[in-house]
Design a protein around this motif. Structure first.
Motif: not given
Length: 488
Positions: A206-225
């Motif tokens: 069913x796929x290898x999965x990678x999960x990464x959490x963001x904790x900033x209360x402002x809300x994460x936007x932009x272009x991550x890599x």
């Protein structure tokens, strides 16, 4: 209309208005959730997009065998087209072997033999690995404790053992996780993105999965890599599928990227295609080359600090009559060597014998005019030899000898006026050697050399002769030979 009827109708109207107001309040209190959208500017880049190789052994092979035959049907790879010289390959349990040469479409040679025998249909594989870089632009902000989830296609089984995988179709095949850990993955970039807890889970279909959490209360936007690039481990590219694959046409896989909130609700998502394909072996054979040429010089030409008394040809030094005793006669030729040999070349000189009257044999290195020979010179009080140059200090040191002068490059082994490394010539007037006498079994000595390829290196070779007043009259000659050897 009676009062009772009016009263009933009024009650109905009031009831309808009340219900409408109640529904409107509920709607305002609990607004409709926005539909999820697609992440934009999404890409997935394989640093190495070459498909891994996966075939099988054709017939049993014993320990020590270097030539490996592959099975030619029913496998991910049925020929050697995706196997290249220098690839690291496993043959059965013989891991870490190196492909030396590709013999033909169904046979290849290892650089060293098998250490353990292998059976018919044992696996042959060569892994292809490299970094995977996933980048995307967030459409709707990821709230605090939301996360990014990357799902990489995997095979139904055996997808975390470091070996390439294959299946009948892309839907059942995928990348091998190769024992990677979260320390082999980095997530960077974005705006107001505070990347925190990471989880990497090997899949089983069913796929290898990678999960990464963001904790900033402002809300994460932009272009991550997100970069999958371990220090010692990377994803292993799949081998071709066993059904319907055409060499040179990519097998296309889908990597899924989702952003979710802390309640695991999808915010945005995108599917990104990657297309591993066989590499192209670009090969050419550069033929080994070696050329050597002797060139003539005219009378009155200058080199080595002297002026030629005769016009030479490419096959002769025609001094003619030597009428003055204890006087130098000079002659010049030029020598040109070119080769593409990695190890360079050497050019050696020899004479069949010292110069003998009418070609008489001059027995031994000390044969002189008493034996009707013009001996090889000793140059001076400190004698020169075929391997050690000395200053030829005067014409009374009779005999035949030669010196050298670089024209292009610095390939002359010694030089008439002394090179930096030449310690046996002190005055540098005419630093000379004897020619190695093969009748006296002297060792041929190098006069030009290089440790790498040479592009038309040129040297002047300057011959000199002197006789005494008691040298017997007659026609004297010997034969000088040059031998150029390339070191490939």
């Amino acid at each position: 209309m009676t009062n009772d009827k009016l009263q009933k109708r009024l009650v109905k109207v009031v009831l309808i208005l009340f219900l409408a107001s109640l529904l409107q309040g509920i709607s305002l209190h609990r607004p409709t959730k926005l539909d999820s959208a697609n992440l934009t500017s999404a890409s997935a880049t394989l640093a190495n997009s070459r498909l891994s190789f996966y075939g099988k052994v054709n017939g049993a092979h014993t320990a020590g065998d270097t030539t490996i035959a592959i099975d030619t049907s029913g496998n991910a790879d049925n020929n050697t087209s995706n196997l290249f010289p220098g690839d690291t390959v496993s043959v059965g349990i013989n891991g870490g072997r190196t492909v030396g040469t590709i013999i033909d479409s169904s046979n290849f040679a290892l650089s060293a033999g098998l250490t353990v025998s292998v059976a018919d249909q044992d696996a042959i594989y060569a892994t292809q690995s490299g970094a995977l870089t996933v980048t995307f632009t967030i459409t709707n902000a990821i709230p605090a404790n939301g996360y990014v989830l990357v799902t990489i296609p995997d095979p139904a089984s055996g997808g975390n053992d470091g070996a390439p995988d294959t299946a009948a179709s892309v839907a059942d095949n995928g990348f091998d996780l190769n024992g990677m850990a979260t320390t082999d993955i980095s997530t960077t970039g974005g705006t107001n993105c505070t990347w925190g807890t990471e989880t990497l889970t090997a899949g089983s279909g069913s796929g290898h999965t990678y999960k990464v959490v963001t904790t900033n209360a402002t809300g994460c936007t932009g272009t991550p890599t997100v970069t999958f690039d371990g220090t010692t481990k990377d994803l292993v590219n799949p081998a071709p599928v066993t059904s319907g694959h055409t060499q040179g046409t990519a097998d296309v896989y889908t990597i899924d990227v989702d952003t979710k909130d802390s309640a695991d609700q999808i915010i945005d998502s995108v599917d990104i295609k990657v297309a591993p394909v066989e590499a192209v072996l670009v090969s050419a054979t550069v033929e080994e080359t070696l050329s050597f040429a002797v060139s003539a010089s005219a009378s009155a030409s200058t080199a080595c600090g002297i002026t030629s008394d005769v016009t030479t040809t490419v096959t002769s030094i025609p001094w003619g009559a030597l009428s003055t005793a204890d006087s130098f006669s000079e002659a010049i030729q030029s020598l040109t060597v070119a080769t593409n040999a990695d190890g360079g070349y050497t050019l050696k000189i020899e004479e069949n014998d010292q110069m003998g009257k009418d070609g008489v044999t001059c027995t031994g290195a000390s044969a002189d005019e008493a034996s009707n020979c013009i001996k090889d010179t000793v140059c001076g009080g400190t004698a020169c030899t075929e391997s050690a140059a000395r200053d030829w200090t005067g014409a009374t040191y009779n005999g035949l000898g030669f010196s050298l002068a670089d024209l292009t490059g610095s390939d002359a082994v010694f030089d008439y006026d002394g090179k930096a490394a030449e310690t046996t010539c002190t005055t540098g007037t005419f630093c000379a050697r004897q020619i190695a006498d093969q009748e006296a079994t002297e060792t041929k000595a190098s006069i030009m050399s290089a440790s790498g390829p040479s592009n038309n290196s040129r040297v002047n070779i300057c011959y000199r002769i002197s006789i005494s007043s008691t040298q017997p009259a007659g026609y004297y000659y010997n034969k000088v030979k040059y031998t150029a050897t390339a070191i490939f």
